[in-house]
Design a protein around this motif. Structure first.
Motif, PDB file in Angstrom:
ATOM      1  N   SER A 149     -63.094 -35.659  31.462  1.00  0.00           N
ATOM      2  CA  SER A 149     -64.298 -35.981  30.691  1.00  0.00           C
ATOM      3  C   SER A 149     -64.233 -35.363  29.303  1.00  0.00           C
ATOM      4  CB  SER A 149     -65.542 -35.456  31.416  1.00  0.00           C
ATOM      5  OG  SER A 149     -65.518 -34.050  31.423  1.00  0.00           O
ATOM      6  N   ARG A 150     -65.061 -35.893  28.425  1.00  0.00           N
ATOM      7  CA  ARG A 150     -65.228 -35.342  27.092  1.00  0.00           C
ATOM      8  C   ARG A 150     -66.722 -35.343  26.776  1.00  0.00           C
ATOM      9  NH1 ARG A 150     -60.567 -34.004  27.954  1.00  0.00           N
ATOM     10  NH2 ARG A 150     -58.786 -34.459  26.601  1.00  0.00           N
ATOM     11  N   PHE A 151     -67.106 -34.512  25.793  1.00  0.00           N
ATOM     12  CA  PHE A 151     -68.505 -34.291  25.459  1.00  0.00           C
ATOM     13  C   PHE A 151     -68.724 -34.740  24.012  1.00  0.00           C
ATOM     14  CE2 PHE A 151     -71.711 -31.357  23.760  1.00  0.00           C
ATOM     15  CZ  PHE A 151     -72.720 -31.469  24.714  1.00  0.00           C
ATOM     16  N   PRO A 155     -77.023 -36.309  30.426  1.00  0.00           N
ATOM     17  CA  PRO A 155     -76.699 -37.738  30.425  1.00  0.00           C
ATOM     18  C   PRO A 155     -75.194 -37.960  30.454  1.00  0.00           C
ATOM     19  CG  PRO A 155     -77.421 -37.018  28.252  1.00  0.00           C
ATOM     20  CD  PRO A 155     -77.552 -35.833  29.147  1.00  0.00           C
ATOM     21  N   MET A 156     -74.792 -38.945  31.237  1.00  0.00           N
ATOM     22  CA  MET A 156     -73.361 -39.167  31.408  1.00  0.00           C
ATOM     23  C   MET A 156     -73.049 -40.657  31.365  1.00  0.00           C
ATOM     24  SD  MET A 156     -71.089 -37.786  34.537  1.00  0.00           S
ATOM     25  CE  MET A 156     -71.451 -36.076  34.395  1.00  0.00           C
ATOM     26  N   ILE A 157     -71.928 -40.988  30.762  1.00  0.00           N
ATOM     27  CA  ILE A 157     -71.418 -42.357  30.821  1.00  0.00           C
ATOM     28  C   ILE A 157     -70.120 -42.284  31.612  1.00  0.00           C
ATOM     29  CG2 ILE A 157     -70.427 -44.259  29.475  1.00  0.00           C
ATOM     30  CD1 ILE A 157     -72.254 -43.380  27.137  1.00  0.00           C
ATOM     31  N   ALA A 158     -70.034 -43.096  32.683  1.00  0.00           N
ATOM     32  CA  ALA A 158     -68.779 -43.129  33.448  1.00  0.00           C
ATOM     33  C   ALA A 158     -68.049 -44.409  33.082  1.00  0.00           C
ATOM     34  CB  ALA A 158     -69.080 -43.092  34.940  1.00  0.00           C
ATOM     35  N   THR A 159     -66.744 -44.289  32.854  1.00  0.00           N
ATOM     36  CA  THR A 159     -66.009 -45.489  32.455  1.00  0.00           C
ATOM     37  C   THR A 159     -64.595 -45.516  33.034  1.00  0.00           C
ATOM     38  OG1 THR A 159     -65.441 -46.886  30.550  1.00  0.00           O
ATOM     39  CG2 THR A 159     -65.127 -44.545  30.241  1.00  0.00           C
ATOM     40  N   CYS A 160     -64.114 -46.738  33.308  1.00  0.00           N
ATOM     41  CA  CYS A 160     -62.697 -46.917  33.661  1.00  0.00           C
ATOM     42  C   CYS A 160     -62.164 -48.062  32.807  1.00  0.00           C
ATOM     43  CB  CYS A 160     -62.511 -47.166  35.153  1.00  0.00           C
ATOM     44  SG  CYS A 160     -63.257 -48.674  35.774  1.00  0.00           S
ATOM     45  N   GLU A 161     -62.653 -48.087  31.564  1.00  0.00           N
ATOM     46  CA  GLU A 161     -62.309 -49.148  30.621  1.00  0.00           C
ATOM     47  C   GLU A 161     -61.278 -48.589  29.641  1.00  0.00           C
ATOM     48  OE1 GLU A 161     -62.474 -52.498  30.415  1.00  0.00           O
ATOM     49  OE2 GLU A 161     -64.646 -52.474  30.626  1.00  0.00           O
ATOM     50  N   PRO A 162     -60.027 -49.104  29.643  1.00  0.00           N
ATOM     51  CA  PRO A 162     -58.984 -48.538  28.773  1.00  0.00           C
ATOM     52  C   PRO A 162     -59.384 -48.457  27.303  1.00  0.00           C
ATOM     53  CG  PRO A 162     -58.050 -50.181  30.242  1.00  0.00           C
ATOM     54  CD  PRO A 162     -59.521 -50.196  30.492  1.00  0.00           C
ATOM     55  N   GLU A 163     -60.090 -49.470  26.798  1.00  0.00           N
ATOM     56  CA  GLU A 163     -60.470 -49.443  25.379  1.00  0.00           C
ATOM     57  C   GLU A 163     -61.411 -48.271  25.084  1.00  0.00           C
ATOM     58  OE1 GLU A 163     -59.464 -51.110  22.600  1.00  0.00           O
ATOM     59  OE2 GLU A 163     -57.907 -51.766  23.983  1.00  0.00           O
ATOM     60  N   ASN A 164     -62.290 -47.981  26.049  1.00  0.00           N
ATOM     61  CA  ASN A 164     -63.190 -46.831  25.870  1.00  0.00           C
ATOM     62  C   ASN A 164     -62.407 -45.517  25.909  1.00  0.00           C
ATOM     63  OD1 ASN A 164     -65.401 -48.434  25.639  1.00  0.00           O
ATOM     64  ND2 ASN A 164     -66.174 -48.086  27.714  1.00  0.00           N
ATOM     65  N   GLY A 219     -74.319 -35.119  22.766  1.00  0.00           N
ATOM     66  CA  GLY A 219     -74.717 -34.386  23.974  1.00  0.00           C
ATOM     67  C   GLY A 219     -74.435 -35.148  25.258  1.00  0.00           C
ATOM     68  N   THR A 220     -73.872 -36.365  25.135  1.00  0.00           N
ATOM     69  CA  THR A 220     -73.549 -37.137  26.344  1.00  0.00           C
ATOM     70  C   THR A 220     -72.154 -36.756  26.824  1.00  0.00           C
ATOM     71  OG1 THR A 220     -74.797 -38.991  25.451  1.00  0.00           O
ATOM     72  CG2 THR A 220     -73.286 -39.499  27.257  1.00  0.00           C
ATOM     73  N   VAL A 221     -72.003 -36.669  28.153  1.00  0.00           N
ATOM     74  CA  VAL A 221     -70.665 -36.479  28.724  1.00  0.00           C
ATOM     75  C   VAL A 221     -70.093 -37.867  29.000  1.00  0.00           C
ATOM     76  CG1 VAL A 221     -69.385 -35.640  30.743  1.00  0.00           C
ATOM     77  CG2 VAL A 221     -71.224 -34.260  29.764  1.00  0.00           C
ATOM     78  N   THR A 267     -68.272 -49.682  33.184  1.00  0.00           N
ATOM     79  CA  THR A 267     -68.936 -48.591  32.467  1.00  0.00           C
ATOM     80  C   THR A 267     -70.389 -48.564  32.917  1.00  0.00           C
ATOM     81  OG1 THR A 267     -67.505 -48.956  30.550  1.00  0.00           O
ATOM     82  CG2 THR A 267     -69.518 -47.722  30.148  1.00  0.00           C
ATOM     83  N   TYR A 268     -70.877 -47.384  33.282  1.00  0.00           N
ATOM     84  CA  TYR A 268     -72.290 -47.304  33.656  1.00  0.00           C
ATOM     85  C   TYR A 268     -72.866 -45.947  33.261  1.00  0.00           C
ATOM     86  CZ  TYR A 268     -70.676 -44.704  37.796  1.00  0.00           C
ATOM     87  OH  TYR A 268     -70.099 -43.765  38.625  1.00  0.00           O
ATOM     88  N   LEU A 269     -74.201 -45.881  33.273  1.00  0.00           N
ATOM     89  CA  LEU A 269     -74.871 -44.628  32.906  1.00  0.00           C
ATOM     90  C   LEU A 269     -75.247 -43.861  34.167  1.00  0.00           C
ATOM     91  CD1 LEU A 269     -77.500 -45.982  30.337  1.00  0.00           C
ATOM     92  CD2 LEU A 269     -75.149 -45.270  29.900  1.00  0.00           C
ATOM     93  N   THR A 270     -75.219 -42.556  34.074  1.00  0.00           N
ATOM     94  CA  THR A 270     -75.678 -41.748  35.200  1.00  0.00           C
ATOM     95  C   THR A 270     -76.185 -40.418  34.643  1.00  0.00           C
ATOM     96  OG1 THR A 270     -75.004 -40.738  37.296  1.00  0.00           O
ATOM     97  CG2 THR A 270     -73.283 -41.023  35.680  1.00  0.00           C
ATOM     98  N   LYS A 271     -76.645 -39.565  35.531  1.00  0.00           N
ATOM     99  CA  LYS A 271     -77.186 -38.290  35.068  1.00  0.00           C
ATOM    100  C   LYS A 271     -76.967 -37.246  36.153  1.00  0.00           C
ATOM    101  CE  LYS A 271     -80.918 -37.893  32.050  1.00  0.00           C
ATOM    102  NZ  LYS A 271     -82.349 -38.036  31.728  1.00  0.00           N
ATOM    103  N   THR A 272     -76.481 -36.079  35.795  1.00  0.00           N
ATOM    104  CA  THR A 272     -76.386 -34.977  36.754  1.00  0.00           C
ATOM    105  C   THR A 272     -77.003 -33.758  36.098  1.00  0.00           C
ATOM    106  OG1 THR A 272     -74.216 -35.873  37.241  1.00  0.00           O
ATOM    107  CG2 THR A 272     -74.796 -33.873  38.379  1.00  0.00           C
TER     108      THR A 272
END
Ligand code: HEM
Length: 502
Positions: free
Chosen positions: A373-375, A89-98, A399-401, A80-85
């Protein structure tokens, strides 16, 4: 002047007060939920995110978007990490629990966000594009129609299959199965949905002027236009797009005709006290539930979009792998041999264990909806991603994606072993994955057409296995799968194969 100063002072105090209130309530929320900051931030340029945008363009041109996304998790050493486009603001994740938290446990705290505007011209407020109460109404209207045990019509599949077969050379010369699978699924889906097939497999390549072919092209265009709208984002209104508008008009007019016909027939059946056709046709079920023409049209378009490319992509991605593996083809042929050439029943298809493993495995290494994605519509929390090791809860401001990647999750070596990138159906003998395997989504918005898609893909595969003893890859890229990424993902180079009749 004096009054102006007073007003400005009041406004400023209000602004400071509301900011302070937000800060304090968030501090409280973060503390109550045990959230820790995420130390992993992908962007070097923190405002617009140019570095990420540039990297995405390079990856797209090299057809390595999915690989590139997976590599980011690897490079960051984090799931899981933070990014921005564009300052979002965006959080990218490949964590099943998330992912479970977004899609199920805290489902109501998320919406589709700006995805709505990109899809709306084609899909309106239909099931695939709406949130909240509108979505609930659509799901309520459509779900019973998918709840039947045997939604797919095997006889109809076989009719379309036989037409497809005519396009496959029997002298072993090369054919692109992907091209045929896309035609097969639009033909079968339109018959199932509208009670009228586009019949593209009946046409020759230069038969382009009839209304079915015009609709198929317009629908394809309108679908691709969604991605362009996504890319133009807030600037989309600047884009002249006559072709897009014409395509929408063609699609609406074409479908409206079948909606009107179905309503007329339903009214006539009712007046005559007749039960109507006993085949299961989606449009006929819908007109029993509502006579709102626009609503029916919109929902039909939504289901066509949800169901057509996805099933074709599953078949294409799986056949890409099968063509490289004569041993798997031989094992599959053993499984269908007891049928002695006759058509499989629904029950028999369901019981083909090895075929099921092959489909599961294809959806694992090439999930046809590889990213989503979800918002966040309110301040919320993810269970993982915070703290130095990413094991603490993470605060998600409104407001985070939150972007999640089934592609990366399906290739995690801690879940699937060091050979996670390999196509290996046998691994399904022991595999019983939870949220780390998510080809059809999960939670209240789980795919409604899963059974239909798996039945169609299984049926077509069984029939091809019965017809052909051998399959050989003729991939121009030497069997290296390259991504053809639109809303779904299939092979960029098609599925070029040679087939030997049985
Ligand atoms: C291999 C084939 C398929 C795959 C991998 C697949 C995957 C998915 C995924 C990932 C979603 C969630 C999208 C999101 O919420 O962002 C979805 C939703 C949906 N799918 Fe499928 N799908 C497939 C075939 C089909 C078929 C054949 C139909 C219909 C005949 C269908 C109907 C739907 C509908 C109506 C939704 C929206 C559900 C909702 O939002 O409540 N799908 N599908």
């Amino acid at each position: 002047m004096g009054l102006g100063l007073v007003v400005a002072g009041v406004l400023l105090s209000y602004l400071i007060f509301s900011r302070l209130q937000l800060y304090l309530s968030r501090r409280n929320f973060i503390k109550q939920n045990g959230c820790e900051p995420c130390p992993k931030r992908y962007n070097k340029e923190p405002i617009i995110g140019w570095d990420v945008i540039k990297q995405n363009i390079v990856n797209k041109n090299e057809r390595k978007m999915l690989e590139g996304n997976q590599k980011r998790f690897f490079d960051m050493g984090a799931n899981t990490y933070l990014t921005k486009t564009l300052n979002v603001p965006m959080i990218a994740t490949c964590e099943p629990e998330n992912v479970k938290t977004i899609l199920s446990l805290r489902f109501k705290e998320y919406s589709f966000g700006n995805r709505y505007h990109a899809f709306a011209p084609l899909l309106g407020d239909g099931i695939f594009n709406s949130d909240g109460e509108k979505w609930q109404n659509s799901r309520h209207l459509l779900r019973p129609n998918f709840a039947r045990d045997q939604i797919a019509d095997l006889e109809a599949f076989d009719r379309h299959f036989k037409l497809m077969l005519k396009h496959i050379p029997r002298d072993g010369s090369t054919v692109d199965l992907q091209n045929l699978f896309f035609k097969l699924t639009i033909d079968s889906a339109t018959e199932f949905l509208f009670n009228h097939s586009t019949n593209s497999l009946r046409m020759s390549e230069d038969d382009t002027d009839n209304e079915d072919a015009i609709f198929a092209r317009a629908f394809q265009f309108a679908q691709h236009d969604i991605i362009t709208r996504f890319q133009w984002n807030v600037l989309n209104f600047l884009r002249p797009n006559k072709e897009g508008k014409d395509a929408l008009k063609i699609c609406h007019t074409y479908v409206d005709k079948f909606v009107e016909q179905a309503i007329r027939e339903h009214q006539a059946d009712k007046a005559a006290g007749m039960p109507g056709d006993d085949r299961y046709i989606f449009i006929k079920e819908l007109v029993k539930q509502t006579n709102d023409k626009e609503r029916i049209r919109i929902e039909l378009m939504n289901i066509l979009l949800a169901g057509r490319d996805t099933t074709a992509s599953l078949l294409s991605n799986m056949f890409f792998q099968l063509a490289l593996r004569p041993d798997i083809w031989a094992k599959l042929r053993e499984e269908v041999a007891p049928l002695e050439g006759r058509l499989p029943t629904y029950e028999e298809l369901r019981n083909m264990k090895y075929l099921k493993w092959c489909l599961n495995e294809s959806l694992r290494i090439h999930p046809v909806v590889p990213g989503n994605s979800r918002f966040a519509i309110k301040d919320t929390v993810l269970p993982l991603g915070g703290g130095p090791k990413g094991k603490a809860p993470l605060f998600v401001p409104k407001g985070t994606v939150v972007a999640y990647s089934p592609y990366s999750m399906h290739r995690r070596t801690d879940f699937y072993g060091p050979d996670a990138a390999e196509y290996k159906p046998e691994r399904w003998e022991k595999l019983r994955p939870g949220w780390e395997y998510l080809p059809f989504n999960g939670g209240p918005r789980i795919c409604l057409g899963q059974q239909y898609a798996l039945t169609e893909a299984s049926f077509v595969t069984v029939r091809l296995l019965q017809e052909f003893s051998k399959i050989e890859s003729r991939d121009p890229n030497g069997g290296q799968w390259e991504e053809g990424l639109t809303l779904t993902v299939c092979s960029a180079n098609g599925v070029k194969v040679g087939l030997t009749p049985a």
